[in-house]
Write a protein that holds these residues in place. Sequence first.
Motif, PDB file in Angstrom:
ATOM      1  N   UNK A 207       0.860  -1.185   0.000  1.00 55.72           N
ATOM      2  CA  UNK A 207       0.000   0.000   0.000  1.00 55.72           C
ATOM      3  C   UNK A 207       0.892   1.229   0.000  1.00 55.72           C
TER       4      UNK A 207
ATOM      5  N   UNK B 186       0.806  12.082   0.206  1.00 58.97           N
ATOM      6  CA  UNK B 186       0.237  13.139   1.032  1.00 58.97           C
ATOM      7  C   UNK B 186       0.732  14.501   0.551  1.00 58.97           C
TER       8      UNK B 186
ATOM      9  N   UNK C 299      -4.108  13.236   2.696  1.00 58.99           N
ATOM     10  CA  UNK C 299      -4.064  12.135   1.749  1.00 58.99           C
ATOM     11  C   UNK C 299      -4.686  12.570   0.422  1.00 58.99           C
TER      12      UNK C 299
ATOM     13  N   UNK D  11      -2.604   0.437  -4.451  1.00 53.83           N
ATOM     14  CA  UNK D  11      -2.304  -0.854  -3.863  1.00 53.83           C
ATOM     15  C   UNK D  11      -1.539  -1.705  -4.857  1.00 53.83           C
TER      16      UNK D  11
ATOM     17  N   UNK E 167       3.450   1.240   3.256  1.00 48.91           N
ATOM     18  CA  UNK E 167       2.990   0.575   4.472  1.00 48.91           C
ATOM     19  C   UNK E 167       3.984  -0.515   4.854  1.00 48.91           C
TER      20      UNK E 167
ATOM     21  N   UNK F 274       2.245   0.908  10.591  1.00 46.26           N
ATOM     22  CA  UNK F 274       2.978   2.144  10.370  1.00 46.26           C
ATOM     23  C   UNK F 274       3.302   2.378   8.900  1.00 46.26           C
ATOM     24  N   UNK F 275       3.343   3.684   8.550  1.00 47.92           N
ATOM     25  CA  UNK F 275       3.789   4.112   7.234  1.00 47.92           C
ATOM     26  C   UNK F 275       5.249   4.545   7.330  1.00 47.92           C
TER      27      UNK F 275
ATOM     28  N   UNK G 269       7.810   6.945   5.516  1.00 45.67           N
ATOM     29  CA  UNK G 269       7.693   8.108   4.651  1.00 45.67           C
ATOM     30  C   UNK G 269       9.005   8.432   3.943  1.00 45.67           C
TER      31      UNK G 269
ATOM     32  N   UNK H 169      -2.274   6.457  15.321  1.00 48.57           N
ATOM     33  CA  UNK H 169      -0.824   6.488  15.102  1.00 48.57           C
ATOM     34  C   UNK H 169      -0.266   7.828  15.557  1.00 48.57           C
TER      35      UNK H 169
ATOM     36  N   UNK I 288       3.201  10.188  14.935  1.00 48.38           N
ATOM     37  CA  UNK I 288       4.414  10.421  14.157  1.00 48.38           C
ATOM     38  C   UNK I 288       5.055  11.719  14.638  1.00 48.38           C
TER      39      UNK I 288
ATOM     40  N   UNK J  50       8.257  12.325   8.004  1.00 49.21           N
ATOM     41  CA  UNK J  50       7.554  11.881   9.200  1.00 49.21           C
ATOM     42  C   UNK J  50       8.179  10.604   9.745  1.00 49.21           C
TER      43      UNK J  50
ATOM     44  N   UNK K  31       7.750   7.514  12.430  1.00 49.72           N
ATOM     45  CA  UNK K  31       6.770   6.772  13.212  1.00 49.72           C
ATOM     46  C   UNK K  31       7.202   6.666  14.669  1.00 49.72           C
TER      47      UNK K  31
ATOM     48  N   UNK L 294       1.823   2.955  17.495  1.00 45.91           N
ATOM     49  CA  UNK L 294       0.566   2.615  16.837  1.00 45.91           C
ATOM     50  C   UNK L 294      -0.327   1.889  17.841  1.00 45.91           C
TER      51      UNK L 294
ATOM     52  N   UNK M 137       2.726  -1.944  18.258  1.00 43.21           N
ATOM     53  CA  UNK M 137       4.013  -1.482  17.733  1.00 43.21           C
ATOM     54  C   UNK M 137       4.367  -0.151  18.376  1.00 43.21           C
TER      55      UNK M 137
ATOM     56  N   UNK N 189       7.747   0.607  18.465  1.00 37.93           N
ATOM     57  CA  UNK N 189       9.165   0.532  18.127  1.00 37.93           C
ATOM     58  C   UNK N 189       9.796   1.887  17.816  1.00 37.93           C
TER      59      UNK N 189
ATOM     60  N   UNK O 287       2.471  14.627  15.152  1.00 39.25           N
ATOM     61  CA  UNK O 287       1.279  14.401  14.340  1.00 39.25           C
ATOM     62  C   UNK O 287       0.589  13.106  14.749  1.00 39.25           C
TER      63      UNK O 287
ATOM     64  N   UNK P  72      -8.760  -0.927   7.089  1.00 37.57           N
ATOM     65  CA  UNK P  72      -8.554  -0.040   5.941  1.00 37.57           C
ATOM     66  C   UNK P  72      -7.223   0.663   6.136  1.00 37.57           C
ATOM     67  N   UNK P  73      -6.450   0.787   5.065  1.00 40.45           N
ATOM     68  CA  UNK P  73      -5.101   1.313   5.207  1.00 40.45           C
ATOM     69  C   UNK P  73      -5.020   2.826   5.335  1.00 40.45           C
TER      70      UNK P  73
ATOM     71  N   UNK Q 106      -4.735   6.428   6.302  1.00 41.81           N
ATOM     72  CA  UNK Q 106      -4.512   7.135   7.550  1.00 41.81           C
ATOM     73  C   UNK Q 106      -4.773   8.621   7.328  1.00 41.81           C
TER      74      UNK Q 106
END
Lengths: 112, 113
Positions: A32, A36, A46, A51, A93, A99-100, A102, B33, B35, B43, B45, B48, B56, B58, B91, B99-100, B102
């Motif tokens: 994914x 942004x 976003x 995907x 992703x 987590x994303x 970036x 989440x 960030x 950004x 992380x 979460x 997570x 981490x 943030x 759903x992915x 964010x």
Amino acid sequence: GENVEQHPSTLSVQEGDSAVIKCTYSDSASNYFPWYKQELGKGPQLIIDIRSNVGEKKDQRIAVTLNKTAKHFSLHITETQPEDSAVYFCAALSFQGGKLIFGQGTELSVKP
Amino acid sequence: GAGVSQSPSNKVTEKGKDVELRCDPISGHTALYWYRQSLGQGLEFLIYFQGNSAPDKSGLPSDRFSAERTGGSVSTLTIQRTQQEDSAVYLCASSHPQVNEQYFGPGTRLTVT
């Protein structure tokens, strides 16, 4: 570790021209990839995502392409307008979910 | 509908003080989440939440950083004994179950003097 590289860091175009921002990612399990737009003093917004089961997605003047073999994806903005000026971030992703990761961002400037 | 909200929008604190940052996610979003964005950077992380648990954490930089979420809604990020390198925009984002996408709040700009 997981990493996303984004280029260029700055991009200046004339109004009406196209802009392309490129990203590469390290984790082949990522599936994914969102983009942004961040305006000064605001949170990231976003604007489009893709995907791994598709190669291209378009929404009006914005399109994103994905090459899973090369682990590469790009944002294309056509007919740029001054209000497109902002910092754009790509992300992937994490294979662990949640987590994303970036990229470092691209500052786009559209000159009237 | 209402988006993700964060408070305060700006916080100036002295080195060594503790701070609490608040995030109120979009209603119905079970994932939350945190960030961090340092000046001119991407950004990073931090942590979460899925519901009230944190699968997570981490990305928390040190044991001075902690976060909690209660009632599956509001989350608080706490930084103890703040240092100048903690200065950044913090943030928060939330997403709907399974759903992915964010969605981000406006952020809290933290300045440690």
